[in-house]
Design a protein around this motif. Structure first.
Motif, PDB file in Angstrom:
ATOM      1  N   VAL A  29     -41.526 -36.584  -4.157  1.00 54.01           N
ATOM      2  CA  VAL A  29     -42.154 -36.380  -5.467  1.00 54.01           C
ATOM      3  C   VAL A  29     -42.495 -37.749  -6.049  1.00 54.01           C
ATOM      4  CG1 VAL A  29     -41.797 -35.614  -7.847  1.00 54.01           C
ATOM      5  CG2 VAL A  29     -41.071 -34.161  -5.948  1.00 54.01           C
ATOM      6  N   ASP A  30     -43.737 -37.945  -6.458  1.00 51.24           N
ATOM      7  CA  ASP A  30     -44.181 -39.249  -6.948  1.00 51.24           C
ATOM      8  C   ASP A  30     -43.977 -39.441  -8.444  1.00 51.24           C
ATOM      9  OD1 ASP A  30     -45.120 -40.165  -4.420  1.00 51.24           O
ATOM     10  OD2 ASP A  30     -46.925 -38.940  -4.667  1.00 51.24           O
ATOM     11  N   ILE A  31     -44.096 -38.363  -9.213  1.00 47.41           N
ATOM     12  CA  ILE A  31     -43.976 -38.456 -10.677  1.00 47.41           C
ATOM     13  C   ILE A  31     -43.156 -37.283 -11.195  1.00 47.41           C
ATOM     14  CG2 ILE A  31     -45.246 -38.505 -12.865  1.00 47.41           C
ATOM     15  CD1 ILE A  31     -47.702 -39.466 -11.307  1.00 47.41           C
ATOM     16  N   THR A  32     -42.277 -37.547 -12.133  1.00 47.65           N
ATOM     17  CA  THR A  32     -41.549 -36.482 -12.819  1.00 47.65           C
ATOM     18  C   THR A  32     -41.757 -36.625 -14.326  1.00 47.65           C
ATOM     19  OG1 THR A  32     -39.533 -37.822 -12.903  1.00 47.65           O
ATOM     20  CG2 THR A  32     -39.778 -36.291 -11.036  1.00 47.65           C
ATOM     21  N   GLY A  33     -41.476 -35.574 -15.051  1.00 38.03           N
ATOM     22  CA  GLY A  33     -41.612 -35.607 -16.506  1.00 38.03           C
ATOM     23  C   GLY A  33     -41.423 -34.216 -17.078  1.00 38.03           C
ATOM     24  N   ARG A  34     -41.864 -34.063 -18.301  1.00 34.51           N
ATOM     25  CA  ARG A  34     -41.807 -32.764 -18.960  1.00 34.51           C
ATOM     26  C   ARG A  34     -43.185 -32.445 -19.539  1.00 34.51           C
ATOM     27  NH1 ARG A  34     -36.953 -30.239 -19.996  1.00 34.51           N
ATOM     28  NH2 ARG A  34     -35.080 -31.429 -19.460  1.00 34.51           N
ATOM     29  N   THR A  35     -43.572 -31.177 -19.456  1.00 39.70           N
ATOM     30  CA  THR A  35     -44.832 -30.735 -20.033  1.00 39.70           C
ATOM     31  C   THR A  35     -44.725 -30.780 -21.560  1.00 39.70           C
ATOM     32  OG1 THR A  35     -44.158 -28.418 -20.075  1.00 39.70           O
ATOM     33  CG2 THR A  35     -45.241 -29.217 -18.066  1.00 39.70           C
ATOM     34  N   PRO A  36     -45.847 -30.655 -22.274  1.00 38.93           N
ATOM     35  CA  PRO A  36     -45.783 -30.687 -23.739  1.00 38.93           C
ATOM     36  C   PRO A  36     -44.837 -29.656 -24.342  1.00 38.93           C
ATOM     37  CG  PRO A  36     -48.048 -30.940 -23.020  1.00 38.93           C
ATOM     38  CD  PRO A  36     -47.249 -30.638 -21.796  1.00 38.93           C
ATOM     39  N   ASP A  37     -44.607 -28.527 -23.638  1.00 35.36           N
ATOM     40  CA  ASP A  37     -43.680 -27.520 -24.168  1.00 35.36           C
ATOM     41  C   ASP A  37     -42.278 -27.619 -23.568  1.00 35.36           C
ATOM     42  OD1 ASP A  37     -44.191 -26.636 -21.625  1.00 35.36           O
ATOM     43  OD2 ASP A  37     -45.009 -24.698 -22.212  1.00 35.36           O
ATOM     44  N   GLY A  38     -42.004 -28.727 -22.841  1.00 36.82           N
ATOM     45  CA  GLY A  38     -40.641 -29.003 -22.405  1.00 36.82           C
ATOM     46  C   GLY A  38     -40.266 -28.565 -21.007  1.00 36.82           C
ATOM     47  N   ARG A  39     -41.173 -28.017 -20.230  1.00 36.50           N
ATOM     48  CA  ARG A  39     -40.839 -27.586 -18.872  1.00 36.50           C
ATOM     49  C   ARG A  39     -40.747 -28.793 -17.926  1.00 36.50           C
ATOM     50  NH1 ARG A  39     -45.692 -23.871 -17.694  1.00 36.50           N
ATOM     51  NH2 ARG A  39     -46.622 -25.320 -19.200  1.00 36.50           N
ATOM     52  N   HIS A  40     -39.887 -28.672 -16.907  1.00 37.33           N
ATOM     53  CA  HIS A  40     -39.727 -29.736 -15.910  1.00 37.33           C
ATOM     54  C   HIS A  40     -40.981 -29.825 -15.043  1.00 37.33           C
ATOM     55  CE1 HIS A  40     -35.529 -30.825 -16.625  1.00 37.33           C
ATOM     56  NE2 HIS A  40     -35.302 -29.537 -16.869  1.00 37.33           N
ATOM     57  N   LEU A  41     -41.424 -31.057 -14.809  1.00 39.51           N
ATOM     58  CA  LEU A  41     -42.683 -31.304 -14.112  1.00 39.51           C
ATOM     59  C   LEU A  41     -42.444 -32.205 -12.909  1.00 39.51           C
ATOM     60  CD1 LEU A  41     -45.893 -31.369 -14.108  1.00 39.51           C
ATOM     61  CD2 LEU A  41     -45.680 -33.383 -15.578  1.00 39.51           C
ATOM     62  N   ALA A  42     -43.058 -31.851 -11.778  1.00 38.60           N
ATOM     63  CA  ALA A  42     -43.018 -32.688 -10.578  1.00 38.60           C
ATOM     64  C   ALA A  42     -44.429 -32.806 -10.017  1.00 38.60           C
ATOM     65  CB  ALA A  42     -42.091 -32.096  -9.529  1.00 38.60           C
ATOM     66  N   VAL A  43     -44.801 -34.033  -9.621  1.00 42.66           N
ATOM     67  CA  VAL A  43     -46.177 -34.283  -9.176  1.00 42.66           C
ATOM     68  C   VAL A  43     -46.167 -35.060  -7.867  1.00 42.66           C
ATOM     69  CG1 VAL A  43     -48.425 -35.258  -9.806  1.00 42.66           C
ATOM     70  CG2 VAL A  43     -46.890 -34.422 -11.605  1.00 42.66           C
ATOM     71  N   GLN A  44     -46.996 -34.638  -6.950  1.00 47.56           N
ATOM     72  CA  GLN A  44     -47.256 -35.390  -5.723  1.00 47.56           C
ATOM     73  C   GLN A  44     -48.673 -35.927  -5.792  1.00 47.56           C
ATOM     74  OE1 GLN A  44     -46.273 -37.169  -3.359  1.00 47.56           O
ATOM     75  NE2 GLN A  44     -45.936 -35.946  -1.530  1.00 47.56           N
ATOM     76  N   CYS A  45     -48.874 -37.203  -5.463  1.00 45.17           N
ATOM     77  CA  CYS A  45     -50.187 -37.845  -5.517  1.00 45.17           C
ATOM     78  C   CYS A  45     -50.609 -38.260  -4.111  1.00 45.17           C
ATOM     79  CB  CYS A  45     -50.158 -39.073  -6.425  1.00 45.17           C
ATOM     80  SG  CYS A  45     -49.631 -38.740  -8.114  1.00 45.17           S
ATOM     81  N   LYS A  46     -51.808 -37.855  -3.696  1.00 48.19           N
ATOM     82  CA  LYS A  46     -52.329 -38.235  -2.389  1.00 48.19           C
ATOM     83  C   LYS A  46     -53.712 -38.852  -2.560  1.00 48.19           C
ATOM     84  CE  LYS A  46     -49.133 -37.071   0.556  1.00 48.19           C
ATOM     85  NZ  LYS A  46     -48.421 -38.122   1.329  1.00 48.19           N
ATOM     86  N   ARG A  47     -53.824 -40.139  -2.269  1.00 50.00           N
ATOM     87  CA  ARG A  47     -55.120 -40.818  -2.356  1.00 50.00           C
ATOM     88  C   ARG A  47     -55.723 -40.866  -0.962  1.00 50.00           C
ATOM     89  NH1 ARG A  47     -57.830 -45.039  -1.577  1.00 50.00           N
ATOM     90  NH2 ARG A  47     -56.110 -46.015  -0.440  1.00 50.00           N
ATOM     91  N   PHE A  48     -56.246 -39.717  -0.540  1.00 50.88           N
ATOM     92  CA  PHE A  48     -56.890 -39.605   0.765  1.00 50.88           C
ATOM     93  C   PHE A  48     -58.386 -39.894   0.635  1.00 50.88           C
ATOM     94  CE2 PHE A  48     -53.682 -36.319   2.614  1.00 50.88           C
ATOM     95  CZ  PHE A  48     -52.790 -37.352   2.881  1.00 50.88           C
ATOM     96  N   ALA A  49     -59.032 -40.212   1.754  1.00 46.12           N
ATOM     97  CA  ALA A  49     -60.485 -40.355   1.774  1.00 46.12           C
ATOM     98  C   ALA A  49     -61.121 -39.010   1.420  1.00 46.12           C
ATOM     99  CB  ALA A  49     -60.947 -40.813   3.154  1.00 46.12           C
ATOM    100  N   PRO A  50     -62.300 -39.006   0.788  1.00 46.33           N
ATOM    101  CA  PRO A  50     -62.892 -37.750   0.314  1.00 46.33           C
ATOM    102  C   PRO A  50     -63.269 -36.772   1.415  1.00 46.33           C
ATOM    103  CG  PRO A  50     -64.426 -39.578   0.043  1.00 46.33           C
ATOM    104  CD  PRO A  50     -63.111 -40.176   0.396  1.00 46.33           C
ATOM    105  N   TYR A  51     -63.377 -37.248   2.646  1.00 49.01           N
ATOM    106  CA  TYR A  51     -63.738 -36.358   3.746  1.00 49.01           C
ATOM    107  C   TYR A  51     -62.508 -35.851   4.519  1.00 49.01           C
ATOM    108  CZ  TYR A  51     -63.470 -40.963   5.952  1.00 49.01           C
ATOM    109  OH  TYR A  51     -63.060 -42.206   6.332  1.00 49.01           O
TER     110      TYR A  51
END
Length: 365
Positions: A277-299
């Motif tokens: 998991v690359d990023i964690t946090g909370r949504t504006p209404d307080g829910r737990h948030l997990a984010v994966q980020c992939k910077r792949f080529a567009p093709y």
């Protein structure tokens, strides 16, 4: 009989107005019309940023397919059918020493014996020929809007410009729309109320007039967006700037988007110990948030195995209520299905572009 004459008297205007509504399909059929619009390659970035090869001038077949969100076979088939026209606008296939020189100069890595390249003009040409692509349809719509704008705007002559000069509100499409809504439709309503013999015919005619009114309103709204202050429009090349980021810069960019949309406790965890998991946090209404980020080529595409790994990390290790998989490329069909089954929101290249340009991400609300 009087009612019949009134209804028939309206019909020629109805048919004429419907024929006059700009039809983007004309670009698909008329090479002359396509040729007249090929200089307007800037519309490509207005609809969706076009990522280029390191030479800054060309894209590959796979990159064209990714831009229009279609399969590579669709682009290759289009080339077969319209090769002469595309070659006239910058399409070419490199082989032998020419290919070797291009690889050396551009830094592109490829082991193929040939490489098909499209210039920006050739990509715009594809947009005017490709039928089964929503992105291509949007490009055609922009082209026609700009053509209409060029034909209907008064010449900007400072000597003759004064307070009486035509403004956006004075345009013919708005005047027609106003007349249809305030005069013609009420007239049909009155005729329908008093007629029995031709009631169904009048109802059908009224529906046609209302359809034209809506199309004119939509067309005018597009023109307003085109003419609006530049700072209010999405920045051209927003995806190109992300394609130039390294992994950490991209994660920070996504984190900033989360903070902009009201998320709190946003932490970038990317690295060897991020546990998937690359990023964690909370949504504006307080829910737990997990984010994966992939910077792949567009093709390149995110596959189902990528998403499956993220589901395990986000849902099991981090117990996330909201899981986002943010990528600079498309997702395969299987990946989309796995994401839906696992409660993950896939944010593909087009959605990421809209999010970066100011649109809120629905999953966060």
């Amino acid at each position: 009989m009087g009612h019949r004459s009134s209804a028939l008297a309206v019909r020629p205007d109805h048919e004429q107005m419907e024929q006059n509504v700009i039809n983007e399909a004309a670009l698909l059929e008329s090479k002359t019309l396509r040729d007249s619009a090929l200089e307007r390659t800037d519309v490509l970035d207005r609809v969706k940023a076009l990522s280029l090869l390191p030479d800054g001038m060309h894209v590959t077949t796979a990159m064209v397919a990714a831009y229009f969100q279609v399969g590579i076979k669709a682009i290759r088939s289009l080339v077969v059918d319209h090769r002469e026209e595309l070659e006239a606008n910058g399409y070419r296939v490199l082989t032998g020493s020419e290919l070797s020189s291009f690889k050396e100069l551009s830094g592109i890595q490829s082991r193929t014996a040939s490489l098909a390249l499209f210039s920006r003009r050739a990509v715009l040409n594809v947009a005017m020929l490709l039928r089964d692509s929503e992105v291509a349809r949007q490009v055609r719509t922009y082209l026609l809007d700009m053509e209409y704008l060029a034909r209907t705007q008064p010449v900007d002559n400072p000597v003759h410009r004064d307070a009486a000069s035509p403004s956006l509100d004075d345009r013919i499409d708005q005047r027609i729309s106003h007349v249809l809504g305030k005069t013609v439709v009420p007239m049909f309503n009155a005729l329908i109320e008093t007629s029995s013999e031709h009631r169904q015919e009048l109802i059908a005619l009224r529906a046609g007039v209302q359809r034209i009114e809506r199309r004119l309103q939509q067309h005018n709204a597009r023109l307003q967006r085109l003419e609006g202050p530049r700072e209010n429009r999405p920045l051209a090349g927003v995806m190109a700037s992300m394609d130039a980021m390294n992994g950490r810069e991209f994660e920070e960019h996504v984190a900033q988007l989360l903070r902009r949309d009201g998320c709190t406790a946003v932490v970038v965890r990317g690295g060897g110990g991020d546990r998937g998991v690359d990023i964690t946090g909370r949504t504006p209404d307080g829910r737990h948030l997990a984010v994966q980020c992939k910077r792949f080529a567009p093709y390149v595409s995110v596959t189902s195995s990528h998403v499956q790994k993220f589901i395990g990390s986000a849902k099991v290790l981090y117990k996330a209520d909201v899981a986002l998989y943010v990528a600079t490329c498309p997702f395969t069909r299987d990946a989309m299905n796995v994401a839906a089954d696992g409660g993950v929101t896939p944010v593909d290249r087009s959605m990421l572009e809209a999010w970066s340009s100011g649109t809120e991400l629905p999953a966060l609300s």
